[in-house]
Write an enzyme that holds these catalytic residues in place. Structure first.
Site, PDB file in Angstrom:
ATOM      1  N   SER A  79       0.808  -1.222   0.000  1.00  0.00           N
ATOM      2  CA  SER A  79       0.000   0.000   0.000  1.00  0.00           C
ATOM      3  C   SER A  79       0.839   1.270   0.000  1.00  0.00           C
ATOM      4  CB  SER A  79      -0.916   0.016   1.235  1.00  0.00           C
ATOM      5  OG  SER A  79      -1.778  -1.090   1.212  1.00  0.00           O
ATOM      6  N   THR A  82       6.605   1.387   2.672  1.00  0.00           N
ATOM      7  CA  THR A  82       8.020   1.775   2.698  1.00  0.00           C
ATOM      8  C   THR A  82       8.159   3.277   2.449  1.00  0.00           C
ATOM      9  OG1 THR A  82       8.363  -0.372   1.655  1.00  0.00           O
ATOM     10  CG2 THR A  82      10.260   1.107   1.748  1.00  0.00           C
ATOM     11  N   LYS A 140       6.927  -1.189  11.964  1.00  0.00           N
ATOM     12  CA  LYS A 140       6.062  -1.473  10.800  1.00  0.00           C
ATOM     13  C   LYS A 140       5.305  -2.769  11.053  1.00  0.00           C
ATOM     14  CE  LYS A 140       6.526  -3.656   6.246  1.00  0.00           C
ATOM     15  NZ  LYS A 140       7.345  -3.885   5.052  1.00  0.00           N
ATOM     16  N   HIS A 142       1.825  -5.203   9.252  1.00  0.00           N
ATOM     17  CA  HIS A 142       0.664  -5.345   8.369  1.00  0.00           C
ATOM     18  C   HIS A 142      -0.486  -6.028   9.127  1.00  0.00           C
ATOM     19  CE1 HIS A 142       2.883  -4.074   4.879  1.00  0.00           C
ATOM     20  NE2 HIS A 142       3.656  -5.127   4.828  1.00  0.00           N
ATOM     21  N   ARG A 164      -4.499   1.807  -0.198  1.00  0.00           N
ATOM     22  CA  ARG A 164      -4.225   1.925  -1.637  1.00  0.00           C
ATOM     23  C   ARG A 164      -5.297   1.174  -2.416  1.00  0.00           C
ATOM     24  NH1 ARG A 164       1.343  -0.125  -4.810  1.00  0.00           N
ATOM     25  NH2 ARG A 164       1.035   1.193  -6.655  1.00  0.00           N
ATOM     26  N   SER A 172       0.861  -5.293  -7.631  1.00  0.00           N
ATOM     27  CA  SER A 172       2.122  -5.146  -6.903  1.00  0.00           C
ATOM     28  C   SER A 172       2.398  -6.395  -6.051  1.00  0.00           C
ATOM     29  CB  SER A 172       2.016  -3.892  -6.021  1.00  0.00           C
ATOM     30  OG  SER A 172       3.211  -3.663  -5.336  1.00  0.00           O
ATOM     31  N   MET A 264      14.035   7.173  -4.386  1.00  0.00           N
ATOM     32  CA  MET A 264      13.887   6.020  -3.482  1.00  0.00           C
ATOM     33  C   MET A 264      14.393   4.736  -4.159  1.00  0.00           C
ATOM     34  SD  MET A 264      11.532   6.515  -0.470  1.00  0.00           S
ATOM     35  CE  MET A 264      10.714   5.001  -0.437  1.00  0.00           C
TER      36      MET A 264
HETATM   37  S1  PPS Z   1       5.436  -3.898   1.456  1.00  0.00           S
HETATM   38  O1  PPS Z   1       6.278  -5.013   0.922  1.00  0.00           O
HETATM   39  O2  PPS Z   1       4.086  -4.370   1.754  1.00  0.00           O
HETATM   40  O3  PPS Z   1       6.046  -3.194   2.572  1.00  0.00           O
HETATM   41  O4  PPS Z   1       5.321  -2.908   0.205  1.00  0.00           O
HETATM   42  P1  PPS Z   1       4.897  -1.368   0.288  1.00  0.00           P
HETATM   43  O5  PPS Z   1       6.078  -0.571   0.636  1.00  0.00           O
HETATM   44  O6  PPS Z   1       3.686  -1.224   1.122  1.00  0.00           O
HETATM   45  O7  PPS Z   1       4.452  -1.069  -1.199  1.00  0.00           O
HETATM   46  C1  PPS Z   1       5.314  -1.181  -2.291  1.00  0.00           C
HETATM   47  C2  PPS Z   1       4.747  -0.335  -3.418  1.00  0.00           C
HETATM   48  O8  PPS Z   1       5.011   1.049  -3.147  1.00  0.00           O
HETATM   49  C3  PPS Z   1       5.729   1.589  -4.249  1.00  0.00           C
HETATM   50  N1  PPS Z   1       6.615   2.683  -3.822  1.00  0.00           N
HETATM   51  C4  PPS Z   1       6.516   3.938  -4.285  1.00  0.00           C
HETATM   52  N2  PPS Z   1       5.625   4.508  -5.116  1.00  0.00           N
HETATM   53  C5  PPS Z   1       5.814   5.816  -5.403  1.00  0.00           C
HETATM   54  N3  PPS Z   1       6.817   6.580  -4.910  1.00  0.00           N
HETATM   55  C6  PPS Z   1       7.724   6.038  -4.070  1.00  0.00           C
HETATM   56  N4  PPS Z   1       8.710   6.792  -3.589  1.00  0.00           N
HETATM   57  C7  PPS Z   1       7.592   4.663  -3.712  1.00  0.00           C
HETATM   58  N5  PPS Z   1       8.280   3.821  -2.917  1.00  0.00           N
HETATM   59  C8  PPS Z   1       7.674   2.614  -3.009  1.00  0.00           C
HETATM   60  C9  PPS Z   1       6.486   0.394  -4.789  1.00  0.00           C
HETATM   61  O9  PPS Z   1       7.017   0.640  -6.069  1.00  0.00           O
HETATM   62  C10 PPS Z   1       5.398  -0.667  -4.753  1.00  0.00           C
HETATM   63  O10 PPS Z   1       4.378  -0.453  -5.722  1.00  0.00           O
HETATM   64  P2  PPS Z   1       4.420  -1.013  -7.218  1.00  0.00           P
HETATM   65  O11 PPS Z   1       3.057  -0.720  -7.780  1.00  0.00           O
HETATM   66  O12 PPS Z   1       4.716  -2.481  -7.134  1.00  0.00           O
HETATM   67  O13 PPS Z   1       5.485  -0.244  -7.928  1.00  0.00           O
END
Ligand code: PPS
Length: 337
Positions: A79, A82, A140, A142, A164, A172, A264
Site C-alpha cells: 500500500s 516503505t 512497521k 501489516h 491503496r 504489486s 527512493m
Molecule cells: S510492502 O512489501 O508491503 O512493505 O510494500 P509497500 O512498501 O507497502 O508497497 C510497495 C509499493 O510502493 C511503491 N513505492 C513507491 N511509489 C511511489 N513513490 C515512491 N517513492 C515509492 N516507494 C515505493 C512500490 O514501487 C510498490 O508499488 P508497485 O506498484 O509495485 O510499484
C-alpha cells in the site's frame, strides 16, 4: 488461547500455493477482542491469512510492552508502506538524511512480525529488534487491528495507516509474491486467491475498514497512496502536523525530492533490493535480479495496474468490493477511479 488456527481447504489455494517456497499458510482468528475500541456494530474479527510460523509470535506480540512514544506504521501489504516509513522517520528525526543513509530502513523501522511469515537468515530477528530498539521506536506491521498488542489500546501511541487501490495492490502483490515468495501461479490465479481472501493479511477490505473504525481520538493518521502521488507535499504537511514538527517550504521540497520514486529506487537504505536478491538467489533465480518486476521499488504508479490487469479481472475486483463493502460511509475508502 487468544487465537484459533484454521486449516485452509480452498482448492485455489491448494492449486497455486503448494509450489510456493512457504507452504504453511493458515487462517488465524483472534478470540479475545474486548479491549479493541472499534465502532462497527456486532464486530467480530474475521480469520486472517498468515503462516503457521506466526503461532510462535502471536501471543508475544499481543503481550508486548507498548510505549507512548512508539510510532506504528500500519497497512495492508503493497500500500506504500516503505514510502510512508521513510517519510515518517525523516520527519520525526529532524530530517537527518545522513543518519537515514547510514542505516537500513528495516533497522530504523523494523517489520514486527516478519519472522512469523517466513524463514529469515539466522542472524535476523525482527521482533527482537523492535524490543531492543531505543525510544522512540518506529514499528512497521501489516497485522489487522485484532492482532495488535493489548497495550496499544491503553497506552495509545501514534498510529499511521495507509491505504491503496486494491487493483494496484493486486498487481504489486503478485510481483512481490513471485520474486520474494517464489509464487508460481499466474496473475489471474493470484487475483482470484486475493479475492478469496487467501493472501497474507487478507481479508483486504476488513483490514482497511477496521482501522478506519477505531475510536482512537487524534492519535491515528490516515494516509492514501493515490493522494500521496497527487500531492506529496500536502501529505507531508499532514504528517508534520501530526507529529508537531515544523519545516520550511524549502526543507519540504528537499524531502519531496528525497521521497520521489526515482530517488527512493536508487536509495540502498530503503529499497530492500538485497532482500529480493537474497530470495531470488536462494531459489536459483539469479537471472531475474535485473527484471523490472523483481525490483522492490518497482513501478510506483497509481494507474500502472491498468496495463497489467485484464478488464475482466478489474471488473471482478469491482464486484468483490461491491459485495464486501455496503455501508455508504465505507464505500468512499474504496473509490479510486
Ligand atoms: S510492502 O512489501 O508491503 O512493505 O510494500 P509497500 O512498501 O507497502 O508497497 C510497495 C509499493 O510502493 C511503491 N513505492 C513507491 N511509489 C511511489 N513513490 C515512491 N517513492 C515509492 N516507494 C515505493 C512500490 O514501487 C510498490 O508499488 P508497485 O506498484 O509495485 O510499484
Amino acid at each position: 488461547m487468544a487465537f484459533e488456527y484454521i486449516e485452509i481447504v480452498d482448492p485455489i489455494y491448494k492449486a497455486t500455493h503448494q509450489e510456493r517456497e512457504e507452504q504453511d499458510y493458515v487462517l488465524v482468528r483472534p478470540t479475545e477482542t474486548s479491549m479493541i475500541p472499534i465502532t462497527l456494530p456486532d464486530w467480530q474479527p474475521e480469520p486472517c491469512c498468515l503462516n503457521k510460523k506466526f503461532e510462535a509470535l502471536a501471543q508475544r506480540i499481543k503481550d508486548m510492552d507498548v510505549q507512548l512514544c512508539d510510532v506504528w506504521m500500519v497497512s495492508y501489504p503493497k500500500s506504500g508502506t516503505t514510502w510512508c516509513q521513510e517519510m515518517i522517520w525523516l520527519i520525526c528525526n529532524d530530517l537527518n538524511y545522513e543518519k537515514a543513509a547510514g542505516s537500513k530502513l528495516r533497522e530504523r523501522f523494523p517489520f514486527l512480525e516478519l519472522g512469523g511469515l517466513r524463514e529469515l537468515p539466522k542472524n535476523v530477528d525482527c521482533f527482537q529488534d523492535v524490543l531492543s530498539m531505543q525510544s522512540p521506536r518506529f514499528i512497521k506491521t501489516h497485522l489487522p487491528v485484532a492482532f495488535l498488542p493489548d497495550q496499544i489500546w491503553t497506552v495509545k501511541p501514534r498510529i499511521i495507516y495507509v491505504r491503496r487501490n486494491p487493483k494496484a495492490i493486486a498487481v504489486s502483490y503478485y510481483h512481490h509474491s513471485v520474486s520474494l515468495h517464489g509464487y508460481k501461479g499466474t496473475m489471474e490465479q493470484f487475483v482470484h486467491s486475493f479475492i478469496n481472501e487467501l493472501q497474507y493479511y487478507s481479508p483486504y477490505h476488513r483490514h482497511v475498514v477496521e482501522y478506519h473504525s477505531l475510536e482512537y481520538e487524534d492519535d491515528i493518521l490516515y494516509l492514501c497512496y493515490e493522494e500521496m502521488k497527487k500531492d506529496l507535499k500536502d501529505t507531508m504537511k499532514r504528517v508534520c502536523k501530526f507529529f508537531n514538527k515544523c519545516y520550511s517550504e524549502e526543507q519540504l521540497d528537499t524531502l519531496a525530492q528525497h521521497l520521489s520514486f526515482e530517488s527512493m529506487k536508487d536509495n540502498k537504505s530503503v529499497n530492500s533490493q538485497e532482500w529480493v536478491e537474497y530470495c531470488l538467489r536462494k531459489t536459483n533465480r539469479e537471472d531475474k535480479i535485473k527484471d523490472v518486476n523483481s525490483q522492490f521499488i518497482r513501478r510506483g504508479e497509481p494507474d500502472g495496474w491498468k496495463q497489467e490487469l485484464s478488464p475482466e479481472l478489474s471488473l471482478e475486483i469491482d464486484g468483490w468490493t461491491e459485495k464486501k463493502v455496503t455501508d455508504p460511509d465505507q464505500i468512499a475508502l474504496f473509490q479510486y477511479d
